[in-house]
Each structure stands twice: as structure tokens, then as C-alpha cells.
Design a protein around this motif. Structure first.
Motif, short mmCIF file in Angstrom:
data_model
loop_
_atom_site.label_atom_id
_atom_site.label_comp_id
_atom_site.label_asym_id
_atom_site.label_seq_id
_atom_site.Cartn_x
_atom_site.Cartn_y
_atom_site.Cartn_z
N VAL A 525 11.46 11.74 -0.75
CA VAL A 525 10.71 12.61 0.16
C VAL A 525 9.20 12.32 0.06
O VAL A 525 8.79 11.17 0.12
N GLY A 526 8.37 13.35 -0.10
CA GLY A 526 6.93 13.13 -0.14
C GLY A 526 6.47 12.29 -1.31
O GLY A 526 5.47 11.57 -1.23
N HIS A 527 7.21 12.35 -2.39
CA HIS A 527 6.85 11.57 -3.57
C HIS A 527 6.88 10.07 -3.29
O HIS A 527 6.26 9.29 -4.02
N SER A 528 7.58 9.67 -2.22
CA SER A 528 7.68 8.25 -1.91
C SER A 528 6.34 7.65 -1.54
O SER A 528 6.13 6.44 -1.69
N HIS A 529 5.41 8.47 -1.04
CA HIS A 529 4.07 7.96 -0.76
C HIS A 529 3.01 8.54 -1.70
O HIS A 529 2.04 7.86 -2.04
N THR A 530 3.19 9.77 -2.15
CA THR A 530 2.15 10.37 -2.99
C THR A 530 2.07 9.72 -4.38
O THR A 530 0.98 9.59 -4.94
N ALA A 531 3.20 9.29 -4.93
CA ALA A 531 3.17 8.62 -6.23
C ALA A 531 2.44 7.28 -6.13
O ALA A 531 1.69 6.90 -7.02
N PHE A 532 2.68 6.56 -5.03
CA PHE A 532 1.97 5.30 -4.79
C PHE A 532 0.47 5.53 -4.80
O PHE A 532 -0.30 4.79 -5.44
N VAL A 533 0.04 6.58 -4.13
CA VAL A 533 -1.39 6.87 -4.04
C VAL A 533 -1.95 7.31 -5.39
O VAL A 533 -2.96 6.77 -5.87
N MET A 534 -1.31 8.29 -6.01
CA MET A 534 -1.86 8.85 -7.25
C MET A 534 -1.88 7.83 -8.39
O MET A 534 -2.88 7.71 -9.11
N GLU A 535 -0.80 7.11 -8.56
CA GLU A 535 -0.75 6.16 -9.67
C GLU A 535 -1.60 4.92 -9.43
O GLU A 535 -2.06 4.27 -10.37
N SER A 536 -1.84 4.60 -8.16
CA SER A 536 -2.80 3.53 -7.86
C SER A 536 -4.22 4.00 -8.14
O SER A 536 -5.04 3.25 -8.68
N LEU A 537 -4.52 5.25 -7.74
CA LEU A 537 -5.85 5.79 -8.00
C LEU A 537 -6.15 5.87 -9.49
O LEU A 537 -7.27 5.57 -9.93
N ILE A 538 -5.18 6.28 -10.27
CA ILE A 538 -5.40 6.35 -11.72
C ILE A 538 -5.70 4.97 -12.27
O ILE A 538 -6.56 4.80 -13.16
#
Length: 725
Positions: A525-538
Motif C-alpha cells: 500500500v502506501g509503504h510501497s512509496h513512502t519507505a523508498f522516500v524515507m530510507e533514501s532521505l536518511i
């Protein structure tokens, strides 16, 4: 867990019925109060509240010693065909070789204990059924012991059970022999569940019960349905979402051998034929004049530009603390980034299909579905029937990933409309091209973030904006999932991220856009794009701080032990501190979703712009792992599914039309590109989470973080494709 479990008649119902000379046990728990389905003014009386619920699922013991478990959920590759029977078999002390499994029909008694409808999704099946399936096994075992005690004339305390038998000091009686007598007994008011230290099945790697049938071809999927008089239909749908038929000429179609009828339905024009090939040829021969409607100008590139412009304006606040704007203005170091994730198709290996047979006062449906309640209600509404007059036969699903759990019941409703118009039983079949172009995609999202760092390189302010479509808007879930204008699934993994919440000054805003593109949940669901963003930002922050990405995460997550446990296990198994072969680089990511915590380490090389993922090391804390073997398979599957999306998959639009059509241009991962996958399970006694989806979110950022380590180029738009060429 080994204490007596009190079972009131509000929690359990006993069904003392003889079925083929055996014992049937019905078991139930109070149901969740569900939302209203389309066309309803109030939910059924037994969908919640104080009324004693109807039985949710059934366990049958035959006189031949077979034990049949009826699943209220759908088997679509995630192995619940094995995992749920393991729970019953454990408490029942059953002979595993005697276990058989069937899909239950669509009925109120089979509703999900948390969602209030019959559904398979959200990586929720095992944890939601963990108690009641064990309770059913324990209750059945108690009845069998009581029956044996009566037959032998001994105290029940002197008896024990093992491997399908009740055993006394000098005799043992099979469950099949006791089934009829047990069916006549009064239900015990308490049962005792096993202490975990006594488990023989739960927690042990167990081979799948459906493997043989799927290997030898006897497993029945929707495409396999066939009976006398059944016709096959294919539907010509508008090339642009929202388009309508102005007129059509079916004269050429009717000349095709095997074509029996051509009818117009709400979604387009259906060709009914004796077989698939005739239906396809007939559809290809149709001449249709389309009114393309308001979405004929949709263009993916223009949409990204529009999203970017919208992100520059004030959105709806999804999370806020402190004064992030003031902190950003005062900061010496600010990291700014924009990330884009595309529309994605579900692409299950078995395209959509649904068989419908309509009688005067009844309807039968054969299909692979994840949401029986909604499909049943939709069919009943179309036909003017009551839901209980619609029988749904759930078959094996050749993949689902959310596509077969559609609140709009699109493919089932269409099949009912086709059969109604045709006047004969019809199997409506989608081709691969229909599937790719047919909609209900993971929505495209654009994220922008401005993050301020202190002198130590740690975040002190974080402003984050997301732009995309809501998957809940306009569905029965809207009232539950959208609060104050924020769709929780659009911001899950960001607004509730431990990174964001650990910062005194932060703000998360959401812009929900309305487009003519049908969207739906997609695996994770939403985690499919939000994890990409958050873990890339970190990773970007770690680089700005000149810190090791692993150590940087450890510091930020020091108060989150389950994140750390998965992160540390993955890093340990990846030998994070040891050098890799020349040209190979590592990336790491960790994320929580569906109650589970997963870390992924990717080992990647980049040569002449080509990305090669050599190895993925996965670590998961999901609480108790009921079946480690199926857990491992699901983590491997998540890596495969996630890598395909990260490397190649996207749905794009031009002039309102989907540009992809089949696996040659909507590419999923090929076998040659599958890396070695190692899966490690964090020993845990924490609350159980899901397994089918949580492995996917950290895959893409682990890979793109490794690409940055290899090339110094940050991938901020998926798929990676040819960006490195």
C-alpha cells in the motif's frame, strides 16, 4: 497462554451436526462492526453489536479420520492454506497427513475479525485468526476426549491425545471413530490452550499443503472453471478511463466462428463465444466509436509538473510538532530533495476472470477474490437479489497483490452484467493486455522534503509534502481511513515515521489530487512509496553528515528496539564491516509496516549503466513466526516483486491512454535478474505482524542506496530504468 480460556456462548457456538458421519465444529468471536456497502442504508444485524455472531469457520472430522479446515480467507500464494490449519492441528494434536483444506463460501459468518467483512488483505490473516483457530482445535480436542471417556468408562483426566488418537493406558481410539459420539456432546465451557514450550507444529518449518496440487495441475483456479453450456466473453473497454460507447458495429465479429452474441454492458462491448480464442477474435473485429470523455488529455509528464506545482502550495497537515519553518531558516545545513514514484499495475500471473451463472432467484459466481462480501453485495444489487441468494465459490488465486480486493468489485460486477445481458452462463476473461491497461493502479506520488541538520549532522527540523491520489476516497473505507482530509494510506510510513516523530520540529503535509485514473492498494500500500522516500532521505542525511549509513540509523533509532533488532541482524548477516569484492557496493534500509519490522541489505554493482543486484539479505521481526518456511518464501517474493518495481515497472499515460500493454513493456523481474536472497528471522515474543507485504518497502531504497555508494548518483525517481546510462 496455558491458563484455562473461558469460552462463553458469546464467543463460541457449537454446531452438533453429523456431516458424512462426522463432527462439525463451528467457532466464532464477536465481529467487528463493518462499514456500509454500496446500496446499503444499514449494515446487517449480525455484522456487529451485541447479537451473537454466526459461526465464522468450520472444522470437520470425518469417520475416515480426515480433518477438513474451511478457510474464511483466500489462498493466493501466501500459504495460509498451510498456516491456518497448523494452528488447528497444533491444539487438536492432529495427524498432519490427514489434514484437508477448502475455501469457505461467501457468508456473514466468515467475516474478518478486525475488518467486519470477508476479506484477505493487509497481511492480516495469520495474526487475526491465531486465537480462534487454536481455540477451535482445543475445543474439538476436548469434545473428543469427553467422547472417549464415556466410551471407555474412565475419567477424562486419565486420557491424552496424540497424532489423531485419544490414548488411554491400554488403548487408543482414532478421532474418526469418536467423531459421531463427540457430535452429540455438550460443548465445554472452558478449554486450555497449549503452552508454547509444548508446541510441535507452530513455529516449525512446514511444507505447503497446496504444493502438490499446484504442481500436478489439479489445483483449480478461476481460469479452470468449465461446465456444460458455459460460454466465454471478452469485453472491449474504452481506451481512455471514463470513455463511453457512442456506437458499435458487430457485423464482422458475428462472422467469426464460435461467436454467439455481442452485447453492450456498462463497461463496453462484450463478445460472447464458445471459447477464448473466438471471443478474442470477435472482440478484435469490433468497430466501436468511442466518446473518450474528460480524461483524453492525461499525460504523465504533465501530471508530474502539476504535482510539483501543487507541492509548492499549502497542503493539509498530516503531522506537526514545533516550528519547522523557523528551525529551517536558522539552520546552516539543509538537505532538499524531491522523489517521484510512478503508477504501478498489480500484474498477477493469472489475469482477472469471473464465471457467472444466473438463475431466476439465485446467482452462482466462481472466481478468485480477496473480498467476498463486497463482490457478493455488488452482484446482488445488479440482479435485484439478496446477498444470501448469491453464492461465491472462491478458487485459488493466481496472485492478487490487492487487485482482487476491489471495493468497486469491478471485474465481478462486469462479469455479472455480461452474463445478465447474454442470458447464459459466461466466463468473462481478461487478457494480459486488459490487465495492464485495465486500471486500479498503485497511485503515482511526488514527495518533497526540506531537512535541517545540526552541527553533528542530526536532523533538527523536517518539512515534508506528499502529492498523490487517495485510494480510499469514494470507497466504503473512506469514513474510517480519511480523517480531517488526510488519507492514512497516503502518508503511512512518513507521518508516523520514527525519524519524523523523533524531531522536535516537523511538519507533514498532503495534497490529495483527483484524477480520472482508478487507483487501488498495491502490495504494501502506501509503504510501497513512502519507505523508498524515507530510507533514501536518511541515506542522504548520513552522507551530508559524513556518517556510515548503518551507524547513522542506529543513532536515530536508538529508542526503537524492534527497528534496531531487524537492522542489526541484517547488517550482521551481510558482514557490513567487511569489504566486498571490487565493484560491488552495499545499501541498507529498514522500515515498519503491517506490524512487522524489516531490514534489507542490497549488494549491487553498476556496469555501463546496468544495475545488477547480486544478493539481498533480509531480516524480519514479525513477532511469532508461525511457519518459518512460508515466511521465508514471502520475503523472497517481496524481494522479487519489489525489485521489479524498483528497476523496471511503471504505468505511464499519453493522450489519456496507458502506454504499456504486456510484460515486454510493463516489465517485472526476470529470472536471470533474481539475486540470491537470504532471510533471517528475529527471535521475538512481541505482538504478531504480517509477512506478505512488509518485506517489500525496504527493497527499493536498499538498492538505490547501494547505487549511490557505487556511483555517487542519487536515484530519486523510480523505476531506475536507464537513468545510469
Amino acid at each position: 497462554m496455558n491458563a484455562p480460556l473461558n469460552i462463553s456462548r458469546r464467543t463460541f457456538i457449537k454446531a452438533t451436526a453429523l456431516v458424512a458421519g462426522g463432527l462439525v465444529i463451528a467457532f466464532a468471536i464477536p465481529q467487528a462492526k463493518r462499514f456500509l456497502l454500496p446500496g446499503e442504508t444499514k449494515a446487517p444485524a449480525d455484522a456487529g453489536g451485541s447479537k451473537l455472531p454466526a459461526p465464522n469457520a468450520f472444522l470437520r472430522i470425518g469417520t475416515d479420520n480426515t480433518i477438513t479446515v474451511l478457510l474464511a480467507h483466500s489462498e493466493m500464494g501466501q500459504s495460509i492454506w498451510t498456516t491456518l490449519p497448523m494452528l488447528i492441528a497444533e491444539e487438536l494434536d492432529a495427524d498432519w497427513s490427514k489434514i484437508q483444506v477448502e475455501h469457505a463460501g461467501a457468508a456473514p459468518q466468515y467475516v474478518h475479525t478486525a475488518y467486519g467483512i470477508q476479506i484477505t488483505g493487509g497481511s492480516s490473516t495469520t495474526w487475526s485468526e491465531f486465537d480462534r483457530y487454536r481455540q477451535a482445535g482445543a475445543l474439538t480436542r476436548a469434545l473428543l476426549i469427553n467422547a472417549a471417556a464415556q466410551e471407555l468408562g474412565v475419567a477424562k483426566e486419565t486420557l491424552r491425545t496424540e497424532n489423531g488418537f485419544v490414548v488411554s493406558a491400554d488403548k487408543k481410539i482414532s478421532y474418526g471413530e469418536l467423531a459421531e459420539a463427540a457430535a452429540k456432546l455438550e460443548t465445554p465451557t472452558t478449554v486450555v490452550l497449549k503452552d508454547p514450550k509444548d508446541w510441535k507444529i507452530i513455529g516449525k518449518a512446514t511444507k505447503r499443503l497446496d504444493s502438490a496440487a499446484k504442481i500436478n495441475g489439479t489445483a483449480k483456479f478461476g481460469q479452470d472453471v468449465q461446465f456444460e453450456g458455459l460460454k466465454t466473453a471478452m469485453v472491449a473497454r474504452a481506451p481512455v478511463f471514463g470513455g463511453k460507447v457512442k456506437s458499435f458495429d458487430a457485423s464482422a465479429s458475428k462472422q467469426i466462428k464460435g461467436v454467439q452474441n455481442v452485447v453492450q454492458v456498462p463497461t463496453g462491448v462484450a463478445v460472447i463465444a464458445d471459447n477464448y480464442w473466438s471471443a478474442k477474435q470477435g472482440r478484435d473485429a469490433l468497430k466501436i466509436d468511442w466518446d473518450l470523455g474528460p480524461n483524453a488529455g492525461l499525460d504523465s509528464k504533465k501530471m508530474v509538473e502539476d504535482y510539483r506545482a501543487l507541492a509548492a502550495t499549502t497542503g493539509t497537515v498530516a503531522a506537526k510538532a514545533g516550528d519547522s519553518q523557523a528551525a529551517l531558516k536558522q539552520a546552516k545545513t539543509v538537505v532538499k530533495a524531491e522523489y517521484v514514484a510512478p503508477y504501478l499495475a498489480h500484474s498477477p500471473m493469472e489475469p482477472l476472470n469471473c464465471t457467472v451463472k444466473i438463475d431466476k432467484d439465485a446467482c452462482e459466481i466462481w472466481t478468485g477474490t480477496q473480498m467476498q462480501t463486497t463482490d457478493q453485495a455488488a452482484a446482488a444489487k445488479i440482479l435485484g437479489l439478496k446477498p444470501e441468494q448469491v453464492t461465491i465459490h472462491t478458487l485459488f488465486l493466481g496472485g492478487g497483490f490487492g487487485r482482487r480486493a476491489n471495493p468497486a468489485a469491478d471485474f465481478v460486477s462486469e462479469a455479472v452484467q455480461v452474463a445478465k445481458a447474454a442470458g447464459v452462463p459466461v466466463k468473462t476473461v481478461w487478457s494480459r493486455e486488459d490487465d495492464v491497461k485495465g486500471g486500479y493502479y498503485r497511485p503515482m506520488f511526488l514527495h518533497q522534503a526540506n531537512i535541517a541538520l545540526d552541527d553533528k549532522g542530526l536532523p533538527i527540523a523536517w518539512e515534508h509534502t506528499a502529492v498523490g491520489q487517495s485510494i480510499m476516497l469514494g470507497t466504503p473505507f473512506e469514513t474510517v481511513m480519511i480523517k480531517d482530509g488526510v488519507d492514512a494510506t497516503s502518508v503511512e510510513g512518513t507521518a508516523d515515521s520514527p525519524y519524523l516523530k523523533g524531531i522536535a520540529n516537523h511538519q507533514m503535509q498532503l495534497h490529495t489530487v483527483k484524477a480520472g485514473i482508478p487507483v487501488l492498494w498495491w502490495r504494501s500500500v502506501g509503504h510501497s512509496h513512502t519507505a523508498f522516500v524515507m530510507e533514501s532521505l536518511i541515506d542522504e542525511l548520513a552522507n551530508a553528515a559524513k556518517r556510515d549509513p548503518l551507524e547513522y540509523r542506529r543513532e536515530l533509532l536508538k529508542d526503537h528496539p524492534r527497528h534496531l533488532a531487524a537492522l542489526n541482524l541484517a547488517a550482521e548477516k551481510a558482514d557490513w564491516e567487511k569489504p566486498l569484492p571490487k565493484g560491488v557496493f552495499r545499501g541498507i534500509a529498514v522500515h515498519e509496516s503491517f506490524g512487522s519490522f524489516v531490514a534489507q541489505v542490497a549488494e549491487v554493482s553498476v556496469n555501463a549503466g546496468e544495475v545488477k543486484v547480486h544478493r539481498m539479505i533480509s531480516a524480519i521481526d514479525c513477532g511469532l513466526a508461525v511457519n518459518p518456511e512460508s515466511l521465508t518464501a514471502q520475503m523472497q517474493s517481496s524481494v522479487s516483486f519489489g525489485l521489479g518495481a524498483a528497476l523496471q515497472s511503471e504505468i505511464t499515460f499519453k493522450d489519456g491512454q496507458v502506454q504499456q500493454s504486456n510484460f515486454h513493456d510493463y516489465q517485472v523481474l526476470r529470472m536471470k535478474d533474481m539475486p540470491k536472497v537470504e532471510v533471517y528471522i528475529v527471535p521475538s515474543t512481541e505482538k504478531m505482524g504480517g509477512v506478505g507485504e512488509p518485506g517489500l518497502p525496504p527493497v527499493a531504497p536498499a538498492v538505490t542506496n547501494a547505487i549511490f555508494a557505487a556511483t555517487g548518483k542519487r536515484i530519486r525517481t523510480l523505476p531506475i530504468g536507464t537513468q545510469l546510462a
